[in-house]
Design a protein around this motif. Structure first.
Motif, PDB file in Angstrom:
ATOM      1  N   LYS A   1      -2.294 -13.666  15.123  1.00  9.75           N
ATOM      2  CA  LYS A   1      -3.098 -14.467  16.038  1.00  9.75           C
ATOM      3  C   LYS A   1      -4.131 -13.587  16.741  1.00  9.75           C
ATOM      4  O   LYS A   1      -3.845 -12.447  17.098  1.00  9.75           O
ATOM      5  CB  LYS A   1      -2.136 -15.100  17.056  1.00  9.75           C
ATOM      6  CG  LYS A   1      -2.768 -15.905  18.145  1.00  9.75           C
ATOM      7  CD  LYS A   1      -1.689 -16.354  19.146  1.00  9.75           C
ATOM      8  CE  LYS A   1      -2.254 -16.190  20.514  1.00  9.75           C
ATOM      9  NZ  LYS A   1      -1.498 -15.953  21.619  1.00  9.75           N
ATOM     10  N   VAL A   2      -5.334 -14.141  16.943  1.00 12.21           N
ATOM     11  CA  VAL A   2      -6.353 -13.434  17.713  1.00 12.21           C
ATOM     12  C   VAL A   2      -6.010 -13.617  19.198  1.00 12.21           C
ATOM     13  O   VAL A   2      -5.804 -14.738  19.661  1.00 12.21           O
ATOM     14  CB  VAL A   2      -7.767 -13.991  17.422  1.00 12.21           C
ATOM     15  CG1 VAL A   2      -8.802 -13.291  18.290  1.00 12.21           C
ATOM     16  CG2 VAL A   2      -8.099 -13.844  15.941  1.00 12.21           C
ATOM     17  N   VAL A   3      -5.953 -12.500  19.911  1.00  9.24           N
ATOM     18  CA  VAL A   3      -5.489 -12.519  21.304  1.00  9.24           C
ATOM     19  C   VAL A   3      -6.622 -12.179  22.266  1.00  9.24           C
ATOM     20  O   VAL A   3      -7.391 -11.254  22.033  1.00  9.24           O
ATOM     21  CB  VAL A   3      -4.344 -11.495  21.492  1.00  9.24           C
ATOM     22  CG1 VAL A   3      -3.958 -11.362  22.962  1.00  9.24           C
ATOM     23  CG2 VAL A   3      -3.143 -11.877  20.657  1.00  9.24           C
ATOM     24  N   THR A   4      -6.687 -12.946  23.346  1.00  6.10           N
ATOM     25  CA  THR A   4      -7.524 -12.587  24.492  1.00  6.10           C
ATOM     26  C   THR A   4      -6.599 -11.918  25.505  1.00  6.10           C
ATOM     27  O   THR A   4      -5.572 -12.491  25.890  1.00  6.10           O
ATOM     28  CB  THR A   4      -8.188 -13.828  25.117  1.00  6.10           C
ATOM     29  OG1 THR A   4      -9.119 -14.368  24.182  1.00  6.10           O
ATOM     30  CG2 THR A   4      -8.907 -13.490  26.410  1.00  6.10           C
ATOM     31  N   ASP A   5      -6.945 -10.704  25.893  1.00  2.00           N
ATOM     32  CA  ASP A   5      -6.146  -9.976  26.871  1.00  2.00           C
ATOM     33  C   ASP A   5      -6.754 -10.088  28.258  1.00  2.00           C
ATOM     34  O   ASP A   5      -7.977 -10.130  28.414  1.00  2.00           O
ATOM     35  CB  ASP A   5      -6.059  -8.492  26.504  1.00  2.00           C
ATOM     36  CG  ASP A   5      -4.977  -8.197  25.490  1.00  2.00           C
ATOM     37  OD1 ASP A   5      -3.988  -8.952  25.413  1.00  2.00           O
ATOM     38  OD2 ASP A   5      -5.107  -7.186  24.756  1.00  2.00           O
TER      39      ASP A   5
ATOM     40  N   TYR B   1       5.387 -11.778  23.076  1.00  4.20           N
ATOM     41  CA  TYR B   1       4.163 -11.091  23.493  1.00  4.20           C
ATOM     42  C   TYR B   1       4.325  -9.574  23.607  1.00  4.20           C
ATOM     43  O   TYR B   1       3.382  -8.886  23.979  1.00  4.20           O
ATOM     44  CB  TYR B   1       3.698 -11.632  24.847  1.00  4.20           C
ATOM     45  CG  TYR B   1       3.474 -13.120  24.842  1.00  4.20           C
ATOM     46  CD1 TYR B   1       2.337 -13.663  24.241  1.00  4.20           C
ATOM     47  CD2 TYR B   1       4.396 -13.997  25.399  1.00  4.20           C
ATOM     48  CE1 TYR B   1       2.124 -15.029  24.213  1.00  4.20           C
ATOM     49  CE2 TYR B   1       4.183 -15.371  25.381  1.00  4.20           C
ATOM     50  CZ  TYR B   1       3.046 -15.880  24.782  1.00  4.20           C
ATOM     51  OH  TYR B   1       2.841 -17.235  24.759  1.00  4.20           O
ATOM     52  N   VAL B   2       5.535  -9.071  23.296  1.00  3.51           N
ATOM     53  CA  VAL B   2       5.817  -7.685  23.629  1.00  3.51           C
ATOM     54  C   VAL B   2       5.925  -6.757  22.417  1.00  3.51           C
ATOM     55  O   VAL B   2       5.259  -5.745  22.349  1.00  3.51           O
ATOM     56  CB  VAL B   2       7.109  -7.570  24.476  1.00  3.51           C
ATOM     57  CG1 VAL B   2       7.253  -6.187  25.063  1.00  3.51           C
ATOM     58  CG2 VAL B   2       7.123  -8.608  25.583  1.00  3.51           C
ATOM     59  N   PHE B   3       6.790  -7.099  21.483  1.00  5.93           N
ATOM     60  CA  PHE B   3       6.979  -6.251  20.300  1.00  5.93           C
ATOM     61  C   PHE B   3       7.546  -7.099  19.171  1.00  5.93           C
ATOM     62  O   PHE B   3       8.047  -8.197  19.408  1.00  5.93           O
ATOM     63  CB  PHE B   3       7.872  -5.029  20.600  1.00  5.93           C
ATOM     64  CG  PHE B   3       9.202  -5.337  21.233  1.00  5.93           C
ATOM     65  CD1 PHE B   3      10.286  -5.774  20.470  1.00  5.93           C
ATOM     66  CD2 PHE B   3       9.393  -5.179  22.595  1.00  5.93           C
ATOM     67  CE1 PHE B   3      11.517  -6.047  21.055  1.00  5.93           C
ATOM     68  CE2 PHE B   3      10.615  -5.455  23.194  1.00  5.93           C
ATOM     69  CZ  PHE B   3      11.683  -5.886  22.413  1.00  5.93           C
ATOM     70  N   PRO B   4       7.461  -6.582  17.939  1.00  5.85           N
ATOM     71  CA  PRO B   4       8.023  -7.350  16.808  1.00  5.85           C
ATOM     72  C   PRO B   4       9.529  -7.563  16.994  1.00  5.85           C
ATOM     73  O   PRO B   4      10.235  -6.675  17.476  1.00  5.85           O
ATOM     74  CB  PRO B   4       7.751  -6.453  15.595  1.00  5.85           C
ATOM     75  CG  PRO B   4       6.613  -5.575  16.010  1.00  5.85           C
ATOM     76  CD  PRO B   4       6.791  -5.360  17.490  1.00  5.85           C
TER      77      PRO B   4
ATOM     78  N   ASP C   1      -2.166 -16.173  26.901  1.00  5.54           N
ATOM     79  CA  ASP C   1      -1.173 -17.228  26.711  1.00  5.54           C
ATOM     80  C   ASP C   1       0.186 -16.895  27.325  1.00  5.54           C
ATOM     81  O   ASP C   1       1.146 -17.629  27.143  1.00  5.54           O
ATOM     82  CB  ASP C   1      -0.993 -17.519  25.210  1.00  5.54           C
ATOM     83  CG  ASP C   1      -2.239 -18.135  24.596  1.00  5.54           C
ATOM     84  OD1 ASP C   1      -3.018 -18.791  25.328  1.00  5.54           O
ATOM     85  OD2 ASP C   1      -2.443 -17.951  23.375  1.00  5.54           O
ATOM     86  N   ASN C   2       0.269 -15.789  28.049  1.00  8.34           N
ATOM     87  CA  ASN C   2       1.520 -15.378  28.693  1.00  8.34           C
ATOM     88  C   ASN C   2       1.315 -15.244  30.203  1.00  8.34           C
ATOM     89  O   ASN C   2       1.380 -14.150  30.758  1.00  8.34           O
ATOM     90  CB  ASN C   2       2.004 -14.052  28.085  1.00  8.34           C
ATOM     91  CG  ASN C   2       3.367 -13.634  28.577  1.00  8.34           C
ATOM     92  OD1 ASN C   2       4.080 -14.399  29.204  1.00  8.34           O
ATOM     93  ND2 ASN C   2       3.737 -12.396  28.291  1.00  8.34           N
TER      94      ASN C   2
END
Length: 189
Positions: free
Chosen positions: A170-174, A47-50, A142-143
């Motif tokens: 992925k489409v993310v909800t923040d 969830y943070v960086f590549p 999701d985190n």
């Protein structure tokens, strides 16, 4: 008359911070081995960086992000062992008198309260020295573990942003969480 705060000077004077168990300090290339240990692990960086594919990726990340503009960015080091276990930063938006906090921690050290401990120190710096009015953070819905860290430092949910961004295909909800100066003072009075 508006009071002008030189936040760069305050960060420069506070590049080294300590908590009960941690040293917060500038990230250098000597941290590359410890950072690569977690930056090359998909679970840690999901969830943070590549993910860092190579040791060179880690060294470039350190040089380009942490060393190119080091103020407000800290390595998290265990006092007991000297082990570098993650990073935390406070990104100030001067014209709005706010900041965003972000963090990453080696999964071998999850669940031991290190990030809330480090974050508490940065909130204290932000509110007491930098004179910010609000500090916020964002996490992928999701985190929830990241959201739990934010709860532990007094942050409340301020909103959900559906379809906030694309991340790793992925489409993310923040979820945005924050804490105001007034809320901080109530917690620490």
């Amino acid at each position: 008359m508006e009071i002008v705060i030189n936040r760069n000077l305050i960060f420069a004077e506070n590049q080294y911070l300590e908590t009960e168990r941690l040293k917060l300090r500038p990230v250098t290339l000597s941290d590359a081995n410890d950072m690569h240990e977690y930056a090359s692990d998909e679970e840690t960086v999901t969830y943070v960086f590549p993910i860092h594919q190579s040791f060179k990726d880690t060294k470039e990340s350190i040089a380009n992000y942490f060393m190119a503009a080091p103020l407000g960015k800290y390595g998290i080091e265990l006092k007991a062992t000297g082990k570098f276990i993650g990073t935390i930063d406070l990104r100030v938006v001067d014209q709005h008198n706010i900041a965003e906090i972000g963090y990453s921690l080696n999964k071998a050290f999850w669940g031991q309260g290190y990030v809330p401990e480090a974050a508490h120190e940065l909130l204290s710096l932000g509110f007491e020295e930098l004179k910010l009015m609000r500090i916020f953070a964002t996490h992928d819905i999701d985190n929830p573990k990241s959201g739990r860290v934010m709860e532990k430092i007094g942050m409340k949910v301020e909103g959900n942003i559906p379809n906030a961004r694309m991340w790793k295909g992925k489409v993310v909800t923040d979820i945005i969480r924050g804490i105001t100066l007034e809320e901080w003072r109530k917690l620490h009075s």
